[in-house]
Write a protein that holds these residues in place. Structure first.
Motif, PDB file in Angstrom:
ATOM      1  N   TRP A  84       0.844  -1.188   0.000  1.00  0.00           N
ATOM      2  CA  TRP A  84       0.000   0.000   0.000  1.00  0.00           C
ATOM      3  C   TRP A  84       0.883   1.243   0.000  1.00  0.00           C
ATOM      4  N   ALA A  85       0.309   2.364  -0.410  1.00  0.00           N
ATOM      5  CA  ALA A  85       1.049   3.627  -0.501  1.00  0.00           C
ATOM      6  C   ALA A  85       0.324   4.699   0.288  1.00  0.00           C
ATOM      7  N   ASP A  86       1.107   5.548   0.979  1.00  0.00           N
ATOM      8  CA  ASP A  86       0.496   6.635   1.731  1.00  0.00           C
ATOM      9  C   ASP A  86       0.357   7.878   0.848  1.00  0.00           C
ATOM     10  N   SER A  87      -0.097   8.974   1.443  1.00  0.00           N
ATOM     11  CA  SER A  87      -0.362  10.188   0.670  1.00  0.00           C
ATOM     12  C   SER A  87       0.907  10.828   0.127  1.00  0.00           C
ATOM     13  N   ASN A  88       2.060  10.427   0.628  1.00  0.00           N
ATOM     14  CA  ASN A  88       3.340  10.914   0.108  1.00  0.00           C
ATOM     15  C   ASN A  88       3.967   9.954  -0.895  1.00  0.00           C
ATOM     16  N   ASP A 105      -9.044   5.425  -1.079  1.00  0.00           N
ATOM     17  CA  ASP A 105      -8.562   6.337  -0.053  1.00  0.00           C
ATOM     18  C   ASP A 105      -7.173   6.811  -0.450  1.00  0.00           C
ATOM     19  N   ALA A 106      -7.021   8.097  -0.726  1.00  0.00           N
ATOM     20  CA  ALA A 106      -5.738   8.634  -1.186  1.00  0.00           C
ATOM     21  C   ALA A 106      -4.644   8.517  -0.140  1.00  0.00           C
ATOM     22  N   SER A 107      -5.004   8.342   1.132  1.00  0.00           N
ATOM     23  CA  SER A 107      -3.999   8.213   2.183  1.00  0.00           C
ATOM     24  C   SER A 107      -3.617   6.754   2.433  1.00  0.00           C
ATOM     25  N   HIS A 108      -4.328   5.838   1.772  1.00  0.00           N
ATOM     26  CA  HIS A 108      -4.021   4.407   1.935  1.00  0.00           C
ATOM     27  C   HIS A 108      -4.392   3.686   0.635  1.00  0.00           C
ATOM     28  N   HIS A 120      -4.301   5.214  -7.731  1.00  0.00           N
ATOM     29  CA  HIS A 120      -5.444   4.383  -8.085  1.00  0.00           C
ATOM     30  C   HIS A 120      -5.640   4.424  -9.602  1.00  0.00           C
ATOM     31  N   ALA A 121      -6.377   3.438 -10.102  1.00  0.00           N
ATOM     32  CA  ALA A 121      -6.732   3.463 -11.517  1.00  0.00           C
ATOM     33  C   ALA A 121      -7.837   4.500 -11.706  1.00  0.00           C
ATOM     34  N   ALA A 122      -7.484   5.639 -12.225  1.00  0.00           N
ATOM     35  CA  ALA A 122      -8.466   6.712 -12.314  1.00  0.00           C
ATOM     36  C   ALA A 122      -8.419   7.461 -13.639  1.00  0.00           C
ATOM     37  N   ASP A 214     -13.554   5.519  -9.214  1.00  0.00           N
ATOM     38  CA  ASP A 214     -13.663   5.941  -7.827  1.00  0.00           C
ATOM     39  C   ASP A 214     -14.086   4.837  -6.878  1.00  0.00           C
ATOM     40  N   TYR A 215     -14.237   3.624  -7.357  1.00  0.00           N
ATOM     41  CA  TYR A 215     -14.802   2.570  -6.525  1.00  0.00           C
ATOM     42  C   TYR A 215     -13.939   1.316  -6.521  1.00  0.00           C
ATOM     43  N   VAL A 216     -13.955   0.634  -5.371  1.00  0.00           N
ATOM     44  CA  VAL A 216     -13.374  -0.705  -5.269  1.00  0.00           C
ATOM     45  C   VAL A 216     -14.517  -1.704  -5.427  1.00  0.00           C
TER      46      VAL A 216
END
Length: 266
Positions: A84-88, A105-108, A120-122, A214-216
């Motif tokens: 997983w990746a954090d907001s940084n 969640d952009a922070s996780h 994310h795939a966006a 925007d969805y999982v």
């Protein structure tokens, strides 16, 4: 160490300056010279010497105990959890094998497009570069050395074709458990937590679904895990599994899938 409570002594330790741990019938002598001697009691209370006198090497940071063959000549260990990746945009491993975000969640960030961009795939256009894709594209996780990477398509297929696996529940999370090399037992229907998995050095891949925009979608129903192998055009190969099947085939690089990393067993 005080070994007088046992009926037999299998060796004499000239330097009695170590320590021992008595748990579940096992004595471990840890000497100043880093030699580890393990003695296990059998049903008659007679100790049996396990292994040799070679020092035990610590596991690399973030690695699980189990060893898995992924080809005729290659063995790996899995990371302790999904990526997983954090907001940084710093990369981490989940604290538990069964952990994964079920919402965007952009922070996780726990679902990744097939690229080196942590996101994310966006978007409607895929990235042409690789994410974590093989031994020449390793990345640092939790600040450790860059030793982890993703399995190839052929390695995922070899893993499932040559190891026991099963759809199970771990801590109320559904997914696929895979047994390591040498496993001869029977896989259970459910496991309480990571400690229960560790009894047999099992790897658990949570059915974390996939991210589309925007969805999982589909957490708890199926798992999508990237391989390092590109497909044709806008595709890359990914592992898919559900309660009754598993396969590895092409999938759009724009979709967000889970990543479970490995390192080489030396």
């Amino acid at each position: 160490a005080n070994a007088s409570k046992y009926s037999y002594i299998v060796c004499e330790i000239e330097q009695d300056d170590g320590s021992y741990q008595d748990g579940q019938g096992t004595l471990t002598f840890v000497m100043d010279c880093d030699i580890v001697v393990k003695i296990t009691l059998n049903s008659t209370n007679k100790p049996e010497l396990n292994g040799d006198y070679a020092p035990e090497s610590p596991l690399p940071a973030g690695a699980l105990e189990g060893v898995f063959s992924v080809s005729e000549t290659k063995k790996v260990r899995f990371s302790k959890g999904n990526l997983w990746a954090d907001s940084n945009n710093a990369l981490h491993f989940e604290a538990n094998q069964y952990s994964s975000a079920s919402t965007k969640d952009a922070s996780h960030v726990s679902h990744f497009t097939w690229s080196s961009t942590v996101s994310h795939a966006a978007s409607s256009s895929y990235k042409g570069d690789y994410l974590f894709c093989d031994e020449s594209h390793k990345v640092s996780v939790d600040g450790s050395d860059a030793i982890y990477y993703a399995l190839s398509k052929d390695e995922w297929e070899y893993l499932f074709n040559n190891h026991s696996y099963k759809w199970v529940t771990v801590n109320n999370v559904k997914g696929c458990v895979i047994a390591p090399d040498g496993f001869t037992g029977t896989l259970a229907e459910s496991y309480t937590d990571d400690a229960a998995l560790a009894t047999d050095n099992l790897v658990f891949l949570p059915a974390a679904g996939y991210c589309n925009g925007d969805y999982v979608t589909g957490p708890g129903g199926y798992g999508y895990y990237w391989s390092s192998t590109p497909g044709g055009g806008i595709y890359a190969c990914r592992l898919y599994f559900d309660s009754s099947s598993q396969s590895v085939f092409d999938y759009g690089r724009d979709y967000g899938c889970s990543v479970r990393a490995v390192l080489n067993e030396k």
